[in-house]
Structure formats: structure tokens, C-alpha cells
Design a protein around this motif. Sequence first.
Motif, short mmCIF file in Angstrom:
data_model
loop_
_atom_site.label_atom_id
_atom_site.label_comp_id
_atom_site.label_asym_id
_atom_site.label_seq_id
_atom_site.Cartn_x
_atom_site.Cartn_y
_atom_site.Cartn_z
N GLU A 196 -10.60 58.33 -3.92
CA GLU A 196 -11.58 58.95 -5.07
C GLU A 196 -11.41 57.92 -6.19
O GLU A 196 -12.04 57.60 -6.98
N TYR A 197 -10.06 57.38 -6.17
CA TYR A 197 -9.77 56.37 -7.27
C TYR A 197 -10.23 55.35 -6.91
O TYR A 197 -10.86 54.58 -7.91
N VAL A 198 -9.99 54.54 -5.90
CA VAL A 198 -10.27 53.31 -5.55
C VAL A 198 -11.89 52.99 -5.53
O VAL A 198 -12.30 51.87 -6.04
N ARG A 199 -12.58 53.92 -5.16
CA ARG A 199 -14.03 53.87 -5.34
C ARG A 199 -14.52 53.53 -6.98
O ARG A 199 -15.24 52.77 -7.09
N GLN A 200 -13.91 54.23 -7.65
CA GLN A 200 -14.35 54.15 -9.17
C GLN A 200 -13.79 52.81 -9.71
O GLN A 200 -14.59 52.18 -10.48
N ALA A 201 -12.64 52.22 -9.22
CA ALA A 201 -12.19 51.11 -9.74
C ALA A 201 -13.03 49.94 -9.30
O ALA A 201 -13.37 49.05 -10.05
N LEU A 202 -13.67 50.16 -7.98
CA LEU A 202 -14.58 48.99 -7.30
C LEU A 202 -15.94 49.20 -8.00
O LEU A 202 -16.30 48.14 -8.22
N ILE A 203 -16.29 50.34 -8.49
CA ILE A 203 -17.48 50.28 -9.32
C ILE A 203 -17.57 49.77 -10.47
O ILE A 203 -18.33 48.82 -11.05
N SER A 204 -16.37 49.76 -11.13
CA SER A 204 -16.07 49.13 -12.33
C SER A 204 -16.07 47.41 -12.36
O SER A 204 -16.52 46.81 -13.20
N VAL A 205 -15.64 47.08 -11.12
CA VAL A 205 -15.58 45.51 -10.89
C VAL A 205 -16.90 45.17 -10.63
O VAL A 205 -17.43 44.10 -11.26
N LEU A 206 -17.82 45.87 -9.86
CA LEU A 206 -19.10 45.64 -9.49
C LEU A 206 -19.93 45.64 -10.71
O LEU A 206 -21.34 45.11 -10.32
N ARG A 207 -19.65 46.26 -11.65
CA ARG A 207 -20.57 46.47 -12.84
C ARG A 207 -20.22 45.43 -13.95
O ARG A 207 -20.88 45.24 -14.79
N GLN A 208 -19.45 44.29 -13.56
CA GLN A 208 -19.00 43.15 -14.48
C GLN A 208 -20.11 42.39 -14.79
O GLN A 208 -21.19 42.15 -14.14
N THR A 209 -20.11 41.98 -16.23
CA THR A 209 -21.29 41.05 -16.41
C THR A 209 -20.91 39.79 -15.95
O THR A 209 -21.93 38.95 -15.91
N SER A 210 -19.68 39.48 -15.31
CA SER A 210 -19.21 38.17 -14.87
C SER A 210 -18.53 38.68 -13.43
O SER A 210 -17.35 38.77 -13.48
N LEU A 211 -19.30 38.50 -12.38
CA LEU A 211 -18.68 38.96 -11.08
C LEU A 211 -17.58 38.14 -10.46
O LEU A 211 -17.83 36.69 -10.87
N PRO A 212 -16.70 38.49 -9.78
CA PRO A 212 -15.94 37.73 -9.13
C PRO A 212 -16.40 37.38 -7.73
O PRO A 212 -17.49 37.59 -7.43
N LEU A 263 -16.44 53.56 0.24
CA LEU A 263 -16.31 52.44 -0.63
C LEU A 263 -17.93 52.23 -0.85
O LEU A 263 -18.76 52.36 -0.32
N PRO A 264 -17.96 51.50 -2.31
CA PRO A 264 -19.46 51.04 -2.61
C PRO A 264 -19.72 50.06 -1.66
O PRO A 264 -18.97 49.00 -1.19
N GLU A 265 -21.31 49.81 -1.20
CA GLU A 265 -21.52 48.67 -0.42
C GLU A 265 -21.60 47.45 -1.29
O GLU A 265 -22.36 47.33 -2.23
N SER A 266 -20.87 46.45 -0.90
CA SER A 266 -21.00 45.12 -1.40
C SER A 266 -20.53 43.93 -0.54
O SER A 266 -19.54 44.07 0.09
#
Length: 213
Positions: free
Chosen positions: A17-33, A51-54
Motif C-alpha cells: 500500500e505504501y510503496v505504490r504511493q511512493a512510486l506514484i510520487s516518483v512517476l509524477r515528477q516534473t523531471s523523471l529518472p 504497482l503502477p504500470e511503467s
Amino acid sequence: MAAASLSVIIPTCDRPEYVRQALISVLRQTSLPQEILVIDNGTEPLRVDLLPESSLIRLVRALPCFGVSQARNLGALISQFDIIAFLDDDDEWDRGYLASVRKTQRDADADIVLGRLCDRASKRPIANKQACFHDESDLINKILVRNPGTVGSNTSVLRDTFMLGSGYDPSLTTGQDKALVLDLLLGGASVKRADDARVYFRNDWTLPRQSEL
């Protein structure tokens, strides 16, 4: 000048439940990794469908209960890009976090970049945890007295610099994440704070609402 390439490393253990939210916050970055490495050391393997699809996400199965320090070190070893940005599975980043990290590292030519710590619920800075320092020597002195806001989720390090140290010490608790930065600073690394890189910490320990999933 092109932005530095960047790997995100998220250790996780039995908290989908937590790691999904952490990942969403990364995928929403204005500058992606360039890559997001999820190092799973839970008692049961993390299900990919949670997990989010990416295409950026790579799920790596480590030994059960491997430990957060070992998980971070494994992620660093298999990472492929210039900067390593660590994020714990129960924390999240503001949308501009990585953009601020990249700009600060480039402008200051810093080996280590530290972000600001904010409460997840209020979005306000956490008192006495803002990593305020004048220079490397000042930060070393403050780390030796207490943790001035140097944790896993707000620490980004040049990969080459990380490899010169001994990594995260598995014998220490997560509250002693500052030891990595101290080790690198004592080895001559430079450090800068990214004022606009905000980390949101989950202090209430409640599961995300269904609407957040």
C-alpha cells in the motif's frame, strides 16, 4: 547542459500500500529518472500487479527480510546512472523533487544533495530536521551531535561517490541513516541542500484510502 541521468532506489518490505504511493510520487515528477529500482525484501514476493504500470520500474527480489540498508546497497550496485536518489517505501516526493536535486547537483557540482523534510499530512517542514549547515565541516559536527535531517528519503548521491564508501551499514537502524553521509563527508565528499526538494514523511502510519490507490 543535459540533466544528469538518475536512478531511484526504493527498498520495500511487506508494505504494498505504501510503496505504490511512493512510486506514484516518483512517476509524477516534473523531471523523471531513467530507472526506478524497487528492492523487495518482504517475507512474501511483492506482486507486480499492485504497482503502477511503467517501463521505468524494475522490481528486484532480494532475500526475505534482507534489511533496508542491504536493500539500498543492492540497489546502488545494480543501478546504471549518474545519480542515486533513495526513497523509503512509506515516504513520497513533491513533484519538483528530482528537478531540484538535479539542478542543485549541477550548479554546486555536489557529490551529495539533501532535500527538505516535511510532514506528509500538513506539508509543513519538520522542526529541527531541515539539514541546515554552512559547509561540510559544519554538517559533520551537527551529524555527530544529532540527526539534522539526513535520512534515506532525502539523500541523493553521485554513484561514483557512493561506491567509494562502504554503503549503508546493515548493523545500524534506519534512524542512523546519517552514517552514510557522515562516512562520505569524512572521505572528502561535498554536500549541498536542495531547498526546493521536499520529502513528505508519513507520520500517522495509517494505510492509504481506497481513493488513493
